[in-house]
Write a protein that holds these residues in place. Structure first.
Motif, PDB file in Angstrom:
ATOM      1  N   TRP A 112       0.833  -1.205   0.000  1.00  0.00           N
ATOM      2  CA  TRP A 112       0.000   0.000   0.000  1.00  0.00           C
ATOM      3  C   TRP A 112       0.869   1.257   0.000  1.00  0.00           C
ATOM      4  O   TRP A 112       0.512   2.271  -0.592  1.00  0.00           O
ATOM      5  CB  TRP A 112      -0.955   0.004   1.196  1.00  0.00           C
ATOM      6  N   ARG A 113       2.052   1.203   0.633  1.00  0.00           N
ATOM      7  CA  ARG A 113       2.960   2.356   0.611  1.00  0.00           C
ATOM      8  C   ARG A 113       3.387   2.668  -0.820  1.00  0.00           C
ATOM      9  O   ARG A 113       3.538   3.836  -1.202  1.00  0.00           O
ATOM     10  CB  ARG A 113       4.161   2.118   1.524  1.00  0.00           C
ATOM     11  N   ASP A 114       3.583   1.626  -1.646  1.00  0.00           N
ATOM     12  CA  ASP A 114       3.866   1.848  -3.070  1.00  0.00           C
ATOM     13  C   ASP A 114       2.673   2.523  -3.740  1.00  0.00           C
ATOM     14  O   ASP A 114       2.831   3.432  -4.554  1.00  0.00           O
ATOM     15  CB  ASP A 114       4.175   0.525  -3.776  1.00  0.00           C
ATOM     16  N   MET A 135      -8.689  -6.441   0.286  1.00  0.00           N
ATOM     17  CA  MET A 135      -7.923  -5.879   1.392  1.00  0.00           C
ATOM     18  C   MET A 135      -8.831  -5.091   2.333  1.00  0.00           C
ATOM     19  O   MET A 135      -8.652  -5.096   3.553  1.00  0.00           O
ATOM     20  CB  MET A 135      -6.797  -4.980   0.881  1.00  0.00           C
ATOM     21  N   LEU A 136      -9.812  -4.424   1.757  1.00  0.00           N
ATOM     22  CA  LEU A 136     -10.782  -3.681   2.564  1.00  0.00           C
ATOM     23  C   LEU A 136     -11.744  -4.638   3.258  1.00  0.00           C
ATOM     24  O   LEU A 136     -12.049  -4.475   4.442  1.00  0.00           O
ATOM     25  CB  LEU A 136     -11.549  -2.706   1.666  1.00  0.00           C
ATOM     26  N   LEU A 141      -6.709  -3.107   5.129  1.00  0.00           N
ATOM     27  CA  LEU A 141      -6.630  -1.670   4.871  1.00  0.00           C
ATOM     28  C   LEU A 141      -7.900  -1.021   5.376  1.00  0.00           C
ATOM     29  O   LEU A 141      -8.974  -1.636   5.346  1.00  0.00           O
ATOM     30  CB  LEU A 141      -6.504  -1.392   3.370  1.00  0.00           C
ATOM     31  N   ASP A 142      -7.779   0.226   5.764  1.00  0.00           N
ATOM     32  CA  ASP A 142      -8.923   0.991   6.241  1.00  0.00           C
ATOM     33  C   ASP A 142      -9.511   1.805   5.084  1.00  0.00           C
ATOM     34  O   ASP A 142      -8.766   2.446   4.333  1.00  0.00           O
ATOM     35  CB  ASP A 142      -8.455   1.917   7.373  1.00  0.00           C
ATOM     36  N   ILE A 143     -10.828   1.808   4.935  1.00  0.00           N
ATOM     37  CA  ILE A 143     -11.466   2.519   3.829  1.00  0.00           C
ATOM     38  C   ILE A 143     -11.157   4.013   3.867  1.00  0.00           C
ATOM     39  O   ILE A 143     -10.961   4.634   2.826  1.00  0.00           O
ATOM     40  CB  ILE A 143     -12.996   2.267   3.795  1.00  0.00           C
ATOM     41  N   THR A 145      -8.444   5.492   4.840  1.00  0.00           N
ATOM     42  CA  THR A 145      -7.088   5.690   4.333  1.00  0.00           C
ATOM     43  C   THR A 145      -7.065   5.625   2.810  1.00  0.00           C
ATOM     44  O   THR A 145      -6.432   6.454   2.141  1.00  0.00           O
ATOM     45  CB  THR A 145      -6.145   4.616   4.917  1.00  0.00           C
ATOM     46  N   VAL A 146      -7.759   4.643   2.262  1.00  0.00           N
ATOM     47  CA  VAL A 146      -7.797   4.468   0.804  1.00  0.00           C
ATOM     48  C   VAL A 146      -8.523   5.637   0.155  1.00  0.00           C
ATOM     49  O   VAL A 146      -8.058   6.205  -0.844  1.00  0.00           O
ATOM     50  CB  VAL A 146      -8.464   3.123   0.445  1.00  0.00           C
ATOM     51  N   LYS A 147      -9.663   6.022   0.707  1.00  0.00           N
ATOM     52  CA  LYS A 147     -10.416   7.145   0.152  1.00  0.00           C
ATOM     53  C   LYS A 147      -9.598   8.428   0.168  1.00  0.00           C
ATOM     54  O   LYS A 147      -9.582   9.179  -0.813  1.00  0.00           O
ATOM     55  CB  LYS A 147     -11.707   7.362   0.951  1.00  0.00           C
ATOM     56  N   GLN A 148      -8.907   8.673   1.262  1.00  0.00           N
ATOM     57  CA  GLN A 148      -8.110   9.903   1.384  1.00  0.00           C
ATOM     58  C   GLN A 148      -7.028   9.955   0.308  1.00  0.00           C
ATOM     59  O   GLN A 148      -6.819  10.996  -0.321  1.00  0.00           O
ATOM     60  CB  GLN A 148      -7.485   9.984   2.775  1.00  0.00           C
ATOM     61  N   ALA A 149      -6.350   8.837   0.081  1.00  0.00           N
ATOM     62  CA  ALA A 149      -5.286   8.810  -0.929  1.00  0.00           C
ATOM     63  C   ALA A 149      -5.850   9.014  -2.334  1.00  0.00           C
ATOM     64  O   ALA A 149      -5.249   9.711  -3.158  1.00  0.00           O
ATOM     65  CB  ALA A 149      -4.528   7.482  -0.852  1.00  0.00           C
TER      66      ALA A 149
END
Length: 199
Positions: A112-114, A135-136, A141-143, A145-149
């Motif tokens: 996820w860092r990539d 992953m969600l 992974l937290d939704i 975090t993914v949404k923010q990115a």
């Protein structure tokens, strides 16, 4: 002119007018969020097709594979020498094979860092988050975090999310959602996945 030809011409003129109106109304230019989901086959294949299209125009593309990274992948093998393509692989295989939540979570967080780096790079035109839906679902992974990115990405960047059961919040924020529907799948009838067709 025959009646059939006249009816056909009239129908095509109506269609052309409708399409022309839609084209004229599409004035906004920006990157998009596409979600390829559903139980049917073809989500990752569709994403790789878009990768090929973007590379064909010389754009930089990043692909993050969260599930199938250890599998052979004909598209990846064909395209990986393109200098404009970067592929990051979780490389733990299917989570139901590893059966180790802690290690799977660590591997997911590492790749996820990539993904975050790609999503923050204005030079990357397209980012594919392949099978991130799992992953969600599994809580690796937290939704938020993914949404923010995804929301903070450069304006010209397009993101493709693939996988079954796409999170409702990703579906809600997407520009295009395509649901692959399974009518029949050869695997369920005992046919093995075929090299060059299924992978």
């Amino acid at each position: 002119m025959s009646d059939r030809q006249a009816r056909h011409q009239q129908s095509m003129q109506k269609l052309k007018s409708h399409v022309d109106d839609k084209v004229a109304q599409a004035t906004e230019q920006r990157g998009q969020l596409l979600v390829f989901t559903g139980n049917g086959k073809g989500k990752t294949t569709a994403a790789w097709g878009t990768v090929t299209r973007a590379l064909g125009y010389g754009y930089k593309v990043g692909v993050v594979q969260f599930i199938k990274g250890l599998w052979e992948c004909g598209e990846r093998q064909r395209l990986e020498e393109d200098a404009n393509l970067e592929v990051a692989i979780m490389a733990t295989g299917f989570t139901w094979e590893t059966q180790n939540r802690k290690l799977d979570t660590q591997a997911c967080q590492a790749v996820w860092r990539d993904a975050e780096r790609m999503l923050a790079d204005p030079q990357v035109y397209l980012v594919v988050l392949d099978e991130i839906t799992y992953m969600l679902k599994f809580g690796y992974l937290d939704i938020a975090t993914v949404k923010q990115a995804i929301e903070a990405r450069p304006g010209e960047q397009t993101v493709i999310v693939t996988g079954r059961n796409a999170h409702r919040e990703l579906v809600a924020m997407a520009d295009t959602v395509t649901e692959m529907q399974e009518t029949r799948h050869a695997f369920n009838s005992g046919l093995q996945a075929r090299r060059g067709i299924d992978y």
